[in-house]
Scaffold this active site. Structure first.
Site, PDB file in Angstrom:
ATOM      1  N   GLY A 121       0.432   1.195  13.335  1.00 19.03           N
ATOM      2  CA  GLY A 121       0.935   0.836  12.007  1.00 19.03           C
ATOM      3  C   GLY A 121       0.150   1.566  10.929  1.00 19.03           C
ATOM      4  O   GLY A 121      -0.481   2.602  11.192  1.00 19.03           O
ATOM      5  N   GLY A 122       0.161   1.021   9.723  1.00 15.23           N
ATOM      6  CA  GLY A 122      -0.501   1.649   8.586  1.00 15.23           C
ATOM      7  C   GLY A 122      -2.004   1.796   8.788  1.00 15.23           C
ATOM      8  O   GLY A 122      -2.584   2.849   8.467  1.00 15.23           O
TER       9      GLY A 122
ATOM     10  N   ASP B 247      -9.854   2.666   2.394  1.00 15.55           N
ATOM     11  CA  ASP B 247      -9.882   1.972   3.696  1.00 15.55           C
ATOM     12  C   ASP B 247     -10.423   2.903   4.787  1.00 15.55           C
ATOM     13  O   ASP B 247     -11.260   2.498   5.603  1.00 15.55           O
ATOM     14  CB  ASP B 247      -8.471   1.544   4.121  1.00 15.55           C
ATOM     15  CG  ASP B 247      -7.949   0.359   3.318  1.00 15.55           C
ATOM     16  OD1 ASP B 247      -8.761  -0.478   2.901  1.00 15.55           O
ATOM     17  OD2 ASP B 247      -6.718   0.285   3.120  1.00 15.55           O
TER      18      ASP B 247
ATOM     19  N   GLY C 255     -13.793  -6.886  11.298  1.00 14.51           N
ATOM     20  CA  GLY C 255     -13.264  -6.199  10.115  1.00 14.51           C
ATOM     21  C   GLY C 255     -13.980  -6.482   8.809  1.00 14.51           C
ATOM     22  O   GLY C 255     -13.621  -5.887   7.783  1.00 14.51           O
TER      23      GLY C 255
ATOM     24  N   LYS D 270       0.810  -1.232   0.000  1.00 10.32           N
ATOM     25  CA  LYS D 270       0.000   0.000   0.000  1.00 10.32           C
ATOM     26  C   LYS D 270       0.845   1.284   0.000  1.00 10.32           C
ATOM     27  O   LYS D 270       0.419   2.309  -0.506  1.00 10.32           O
ATOM     28  CB  LYS D 270      -0.952   0.012   1.195  1.00 10.32           C
ATOM     29  CG  LYS D 270      -2.074  -1.003   1.074  1.00 10.32           C
ATOM     30  CD  LYS D 270      -3.053  -0.889   2.220  1.00 10.32           C
ATOM     31  CE  LYS D 270      -4.030  -2.054   2.188  1.00 10.32           C
ATOM     32  NZ  LYS D 270      -5.077  -1.952   3.212  1.00 10.32           N
TER      33      LYS D 270
END
Ligand code: ATR
Length: 281
Positions: free
Chosen positions: A135-136, A108, A249, A72
């Site tokens: 994190g990302g 996202d 999720g 990504k």
């Protein structure tokens, strides 16, 4: 299966590993449903081949691709243009060819907000939100929260420097603080949150959880895990046991797909349609 012919539009998802992706199932079902002449395929791209893969998209005239772990961030320098949200997040999960220029988007982050609204009727504006992990995914969600007018944001992480780095990205837009994972301050903050989200990878194995003590959970509090396999992580089980409203999720996956589909085709597809096709796998 779509009928493939000479004018079929090409789309796909690039990542490594890619064999277990649910995205082809979701997008191809949507093409069938709306009668769009397009096909969406898995693209196994290993690290070190990202530049070549992006070049191949141009040569083969793909209309677009989704990008997943671990690419990504790595795709960004090879694109012609970045949507401002993707630039701020520092990650692209959707690439669309627009007038022969590859443009990078991030669905996202807005997808997460859609899932919160669709599944929990939860609106972020003015709320107190805790994000576990730095994190990302945590960064994308922190930017999404800041854009949505979050009241107070806490970034909780084992490594404080990473939490502080994310806080620095959004501090101009919202009231944000960092907390050490499993500290007393963290527990106090989380107990005051309307929404707590696990973005760490801890929980993919049942019995494991990033948090040791769940005494902060309040009945009615919203507790979300971005992990979708297992469907109910130990983190969510513990929260549900204390009467929190939980969400996994799958919703985020469905919503990012729904928004990417719109960018690829210019057509809308219902959130529930995408979710049903993920769950069918
Ligand atoms: P992603 O891009 O999917 O968000 P990542 O960048 O690998 O994933 O980030 C993983 C997150 O999980 C990090 O916040 C990491 O904490 P550190 O910054 O301290 O490494 C967190 N994490 C991973 N394993 C962990 C563990 N065993 N306990 C607590 N946090 C963990």
């Amino acid at each position: 299966m779509p009928k493939i012919n000479g004018s079929t539009i090409l789309l796909g998802v690039m990542g490594d590993p890619i064999a277990h992706t649910a995205s082809p199932r979701m997008h191809n079902a949507a093409f069938d449903h709306l009668g769009v002449n397009a096909v969406y395929v898995p693209l196994h791209v290993v690290s070190g081949q990202v530049d070549a893969a992006i070049h191949a998209l141009r040569v083969l005239q793909f209309k677009g691709v989704n990008v997943t772990v671990p690419h990504k961030e790595h795709v960004m320098p090879f694109l012609d243009e970045l949507d401002p949200l993707a630039r701020q997040i520092g990650a692209v999960n959707t690439i669309v060819s627009i007038n022969k220029r590859l443009v990078g988007f991030n669905t996202d982050a807005p997808g997460f907000l859609v899932a919160l609204k669709e599944e929990l009727r939860f609106l972020v504006a003015g709320k107190h939100v805790g994000i576990l992990g730095a994190g990302g995914t945590a960064k994308a969600l922190a930017v999404a929260m800041a854009h949505a007018g979050v009241g107070k944001l806490g970034i909780v992480n084992r490594t404080m420097a990473s939490a502080q780095a994310i806080a620095a990205v959004v501090s101009g837009r919202c009231d944000v603080r960092s907390y050490a994972l499993n500290s007393l301050e963290m527990r106090t903050f989380l107990s005051q949150c309307d929404l707590v989200i696990n973005t760490t990878s801890v929980g993919m194995v049942l019995g494991e959880s990033p948090i040791e003590d769940f005494s902060w959970v309040r009945p009615g509090q919203h507790v979300v895990d971005v992990i979708y396999n297992p469907g109910k992580t130990t983190f969510l089980q513990e929260a549900e046991h204390r009467e929190a409203k939980i969400l996994n999720g799958v919703g985020m996956l469905a919503a990012q797909g729904m928004l990417a589909f719109e960018l690829f085709t210019g057509k809308t597809i219902p959130y529930d349609f995408m979710k049903q096709h993920i769950l069918r796998g």
